[in-house]
Design a protein around this motif. Structure first.
Motif, PDB file in Angstrom:
ATOM      1  N   CYS A 174      41.486 105.859  -9.301  1.00 40.90           N
ATOM      2  CA  CYS A 174      40.896 104.591  -9.050  1.00 40.90           C
ATOM      3  C   CYS A 174      42.041 103.666  -8.196  1.00 40.90           C
ATOM      4  CB  CYS A 174      40.512 103.698 -10.342  1.00 40.90           C
ATOM      5  SG  CYS A 174      41.926 103.110 -11.184  1.00 40.90           S
TER       6      CYS A 174
ATOM      7  N   CYS B 227      46.166 106.966 -11.059  1.00 40.74           N
ATOM      8  CA  CYS B 227      44.756 106.980 -11.426  1.00 40.74           C
ATOM      9  C   CYS B 227      43.981 107.309 -10.097  1.00 40.74           C
ATOM     10  CB  CYS B 227      44.363 105.888 -12.469  1.00 40.74           C
ATOM     11  SG  CYS B 227      42.575 106.354 -12.954  1.00 40.74           S
TER      12      CYS B 227
ATOM     13  N   CYS C 126      46.071 103.875 -16.301  1.00 36.33           N
ATOM     14  CA  CYS C 126      45.013 103.704 -16.965  1.00 36.33           C
ATOM     15  C   CYS C 126      44.911 104.319 -18.153  1.00 36.33           C
ATOM     16  CB  CYS C 126      43.710 104.127 -16.070  1.00 36.33           C
ATOM     17  SG  CYS C 126      43.693 103.029 -14.482  1.00 36.33           S
TER      18      CYS C 126
ATOM     19  N   HIS D  23      39.537 102.594 -17.540  1.00 39.12           N
ATOM     20  CA  HIS D  23      40.299 101.945 -16.534  1.00 39.12           C
ATOM     21  C   HIS D  23      41.171 100.642 -17.057  1.00 39.12           C
ATOM     22  CE1 HIS D  23      39.239 104.997 -13.692  1.00 39.12           C
ATOM     23  NE2 HIS D  23      38.073 104.989 -13.956  1.00 39.12           N
TER      24      HIS D  23
END
Ligand code: ZN
Length: 309
Positions: free
Chosen positions: A168, A166, A173, A156
């Motif tokens: 996340c 992503c 990332c 990340h």
């Protein structure tokens, strides 16, 4: 009779794999069972594996998630039975044995460092390529977990803020480009631009292109597939450059799904890496090696965790 010295279990999204090691850290037992998707079923399966492997000391558990230094599992989005479940306490109670838990890539790094590609090394970074990228690092001859225990989430690191989204929540990332799914992404991007015609013709549709299609075609010498591998290697090298600039390791170990094909991936990664590292001409560059333990690294690392690593 060989005595069981250490027991470790790697809990993956589909399989839980346990190993028993003797005092020389040789594998003397193993068992692989499907991972149930509910907490009770998971405790049952892990208890069965531990009981099958024997021993009476602590049991090590590797999980794909964030584990706090005090052993609390904070997040494991990819294993349903682990979510919101105090798996360590439940299993310890069930077995009447201490259970120690840590991140699977942290443990893979411990395993490669102790009994795999990183034997004898004091400064090592492990980059684990799967659907995403996990990692771990050893410095001063010790595994480093960071303040919370979350060190090593290299996947990340943002390498392109304008890049693809992503899971996340960030964009661009490193793992969007340089993991197993990253290779598929780069392949589809090439196909959209009218490249990768051979693979596209064989597979039928852009969305169906997977990393292994490109690997197979590249292995057969397909120039457009080799170009995608080269692009992938450039993204790999970019992240390895960032890690090298930050951590100055002696050795970088690449593990995971691509590590069974070093002839295809290693030369282009090394070539891009040499040109990318700060002061690359004037310094000793870290060695890049592929992992030696294969998919067993997490379980072996979990067994080492039970011994106190
Ligand atoms: Zn991310």
């Amino acid at each position: 009779v060989t005595t069981v010295h250490a027991v470790g279990i790697d809990v993956g999204g589909t399989k839980a794999y346990g190993v028993a090691l003797d005092a020389g850290l040789n594998r003397i037992g193993e068992l692989r069972l499907p991972t149930p998707n509910d907490p009770d079923g998971l405790v049952d399966v892990l208890a069965r594996i531990a009981e099958h492997l024997g021993g009476d000391g602590p049991v090590g558990l590797g999980v794909p998630g964030l584990v706090r230094r005090d052993g609390v599992l904070v997040s494991a989005p990819n294993v349903a039975g682990l979510r919101q479940s105090p798996i360590r306490e439940l299993l310890a109670e069930r077995l009447g044995r201490e259970v120690r838990i840590d991140n699977d890539n942290t443990l893979a790094a411990v395993a490669e460092w102790q009994v795999g590609a990183g034997r004898g090394v004091q400064e090592m970074v492990l980059v684990g390529l799967g659907t995403g990228i996990g990692g771990g690092y050893i410095s001063g001859g010790q595994i480093r977990r960071g303040t919370n225990g979350f060190a090593g989430e290299f996947g990340h690191m943002v390498v392109d803020p304008t890049g693809p989204e992503c899971p996340c929540g960030r964009h661009g990332c490193w793992e969007r480009f340089a993991s197993g799914s990253g290779l598929a992404y780069l392949a589809r991007l090439a196909a959209v631009k009218g490249q990768l015609r051979g693979v596209l013709q064989a597979v039928g549709h852009i969305d169906a292109i997977r990393g292994e299609h490109v690997r197979t075609a590249a292995g057969d010498g397909d120039a457009e597939s080799l170009a995608v591998i080269d692009t992938f290697a450039r993204w790999m090298a970019l992240g390895l450059m960032n890690l090298t600039n930050a951590l100055d390791p002696e050795l970088i170990v690449i593990s995971g799904g691509l590590s069974d094909d070093p002839e295809l991936f290693l030369p282009p990664i090394e070539r891009h890496f040499r040109h990318a590292v700060f002061a690359g001409e004037d310094r000793t560059l870290p060695r890049i090696a592929f992992a030696e333990l294969g998919p067993s690294a997490g379980a072996i690392g979990a067994a080492l965790l039970s011994l106190g690593y």
